[in-house]
Design a protein around this motif. Structure first.
Motif, short mmCIF file in Angstrom:
data_model
loop_
_atom_site.label_atom_id
_atom_site.label_comp_id
_atom_site.label_asym_id
_atom_site.label_seq_id
_atom_site.Cartn_x
_atom_site.Cartn_y
_atom_site.Cartn_z
N TYR A 28 -5.74 -4.34 -13.84
CA TYR A 28 -5.34 -3.03 -14.29
C TYR A 28 -3.92 -2.87 -15.10
N ARG A 29 -2.86 -3.70 -14.85
CA ARG A 29 -1.64 -3.74 -15.74
C ARG A 29 -2.09 -4.52 -17.14
N ARG B 171 -6.12 9.96 -6.01
CA ARG B 171 -7.26 10.07 -7.05
C ARG B 171 -8.61 10.30 -6.35
N SER C 196 -1.05 2.53 -12.78
CA SER C 196 -1.32 3.66 -11.85
C SER C 196 -2.01 4.77 -12.53
N ARG D 235 -5.98 -2.14 -4.06
CA ARG D 235 -5.67 -0.65 -3.54
C ARG D 235 -7.04 -0.39 -2.78
N ASP D 236 -8.27 -0.75 -3.39
CA ASP D 236 -9.41 -0.61 -2.94
C ASP D 236 -10.48 -1.71 -2.45
N THR E 30 -5.79 -8.20 -8.00
CA THR E 30 -6.18 -7.15 -9.11
C THR E 30 -5.35 -6.19 -9.71
N ASP F 178 -1.98 7.22 -6.43
CA ASP F 178 -3.01 5.92 -5.83
C ASP F 178 -3.69 6.29 -4.63
N ARG G 56 3.88 7.02 -7.38
CA ARG G 56 2.89 5.83 -7.52
C ARG G 56 1.77 6.17 -6.44
N SER H 273 -5.64 3.98 -13.84
CA SER H 273 -6.68 3.49 -12.82
C SER H 273 -7.66 4.58 -12.19
N ARG I 178 -12.06 1.56 -13.79
CA ARG I 178 -12.44 1.01 -12.52
C ARG I 178 -13.80 0.08 -12.64
O1 DC Z 1 -0.31 -3.88 -7.36
P1 DC Z 1 0.21 -3.25 -8.90
O2 DC Z 1 1.35 -2.54 -8.62
O3 DC Z 1 0.26 -4.57 -9.85
O4 DC Z 1 -0.88 -2.30 -9.27
C1 DC Z 1 -0.86 -1.56 -10.56
C2 DC Z 1 -1.50 -0.34 -10.45
O5 DC Z 1 -2.98 -0.53 -10.56
C3 DC Z 1 -1.70 0.37 -9.20
O6 DC Z 1 -0.44 1.61 -8.94
C4 DC Z 1 -2.85 1.32 -9.15
C5 DC Z 1 -3.77 0.24 -9.82
N1 DC Z 1 -4.70 -0.49 -8.92
C6 DC Z 1 -5.80 0.03 -8.41
O7 DC Z 1 -6.03 1.05 -8.80
N2 DC Z 1 -6.54 -0.59 -7.68
C7 DC Z 1 -6.38 -2.03 -7.37
N3 DC Z 1 -7.15 -2.79 -6.88
C8 DC Z 1 -5.10 -2.58 -7.76
C9 DC Z 1 -4.37 -1.83 -8.79
#
Ligand code: DC
Length: 222
Positions: free
Chosen positions: A37-38, A185, A98, A128-129, A33, A182, A178, A101, A107
Motif C-alpha cells: 500500500y505504501r 473505511r 492509509s 489490516r485485513d 502487505t 483504517d 490512522r 487504501s 485493494r
Molecule cells: O502497516 P503499514 O503502516 O505499513 O500500513 C500503511 C497503511 O496501509 C495502513 O494505514 C492502511 C493500509 N493497509 C491496508 O489497508 N491493508 C493492509 N493489509 C495493510 C496496510
C-alpha cells in the motif's frame, strides 16, 4: 498445502518486527502487505495524484505495477520495476497509504497479489485485513494491538534513534487518525477476525510477544 499465518492490527503494534522474527525462525516467507500500500501511495505522491481523486487513482491502478522480491531473506517492494523499499518508510507515505487504501481499485489489485504469494508458500503475512479478507482460511490468525500511547512512544523512540526530529504529540495524533480511518473505511476495515487470537502488547517486550505468538502457532498447528 501451504501454511498461512495472518497477523493483523493497528499501526505501530509491532506486527512487522514480530512477523519478521517468527518467519525467520520458522523458515517461512514474511509478507508485509503495508509495504505494498505504501508503494502505491508513493506512486500517487510522486505523480501528484490527490488522495481524494478516486477516478485518477482508479485509472493509475490499471497501469502501475507493484511486485515483491526477496534479498537476503528481506522483502523488497518494486514499483514499476524500481526498488522503493527505502523510500516508503516515511510518515507522509504511511498517511497517504492509509488514505488511498479505502479505494476498491487499490485493494483489489493488492489483495490479488497477496493471495498469489500465499497460495504456494508458507507465509506469515501482516496487515489490516489478512485474517478477515485476504486469507480467511489461514491456519493461525493473530490480532496484535497496544494502547495508542504505547504505540506512539515506540514510533517516537524509533524515529529519534534514526536522528529524525519529531513530536510525540503529533505522532499520537497521526496514529489516532490512522486508526480511525483504517477501522472505519467501508471496504475491509481493520477488525479482529472472529477466529483470531487477541494479543495486547502494551506491557510486553519483543521477546515476550514472539514467545506468546510462537505458543499460539504451536497450539493451532498441532
Ligand atoms: O502497516 P503499514 O503502516 O505499513 O500500513 C500503511 C497503511 O496501509 C495502513 O494505514 C492502511 C493500509 N493497509 C491496508 O489497508 N491493508 C493492509 N493489509 C495493510 C496496510
Amino acid at each position: 498445502m501451504s501454511v498461512n499465518i495472518a497477523i493483523d492490527g493497528p499501526a505501530g503494534a509491532g506486527k512487522s518486527t514480530i512477523a519478521r522474527k517468527l518467519a525467520h525462525e520458522m523458515s517461512y516467507i514474511y509478507v508485509d502487505t503495508g509495504a505494498m500500500y505504501r508503494a502505491m501511495a508513493l506512486y500517487f505522491l510522486q505523480n501528484k495524484i490527490d488522495s481524494g481523486d478516486e477516478a485518477a487513482i482508479g485509472k493509475a491502478c490499471g497501469t502501475v505495477e507493484v511486485s515483491i522480491g526477496y534479498e537476503g531473506g528481506e522483502q523488497q517492494v518494486l514499483l514499476n520495476g524500481e526498488n522503493v523499499s527505502g523510500q516508503i518508510r516515511t510518515e507522509e507515505v504511511g498517511n497517504m497509504a492509509s488514505a488511498v487504501s479505502v479505494y476498491r481499485a487499490v485493494r483489489e489489485k493488492l489483495v490479488e497479489l497477496q493471495q498469489q504469494l500465499a497460495a504456494n508458500e508458507n507465509v506469515i503475512m501482516d496487515g489490516r485485513d489478512i485474517g478477515t479478507c485476504v486469507l480467511p482460511k489461514a491456519q493461525v490468525k493473530i490480532y496484535l494491538t497496544a494502547s495508542v500511547e504505547c504505540r506512539a512512544k515506540r514510533r517516537y523512540d524509533e524515529l529519534c534513534a534514526k536522528g529524525a526530529e519529531c513530536s510525540l504529540a503529533e505522532i499520537s495524533k497521526d496514529i489516532e487518525e490512522r486508526d480511525r480511518r483504517d477501522m472505519n473505511r467501508e471496504i475491509s476495515p481493520l477488525r479482529q477476525a472472529e477466529d483470531a487470537v487477541l494479543v495486547d502488547t502494551s506491557d510486553m517486550n519483543i521477546e515476550e510477544v514472539v514467545s506468546v505468538i510462537r505458543g499460539i502457532c504451536k497450539e493451532k498447528m498441532a
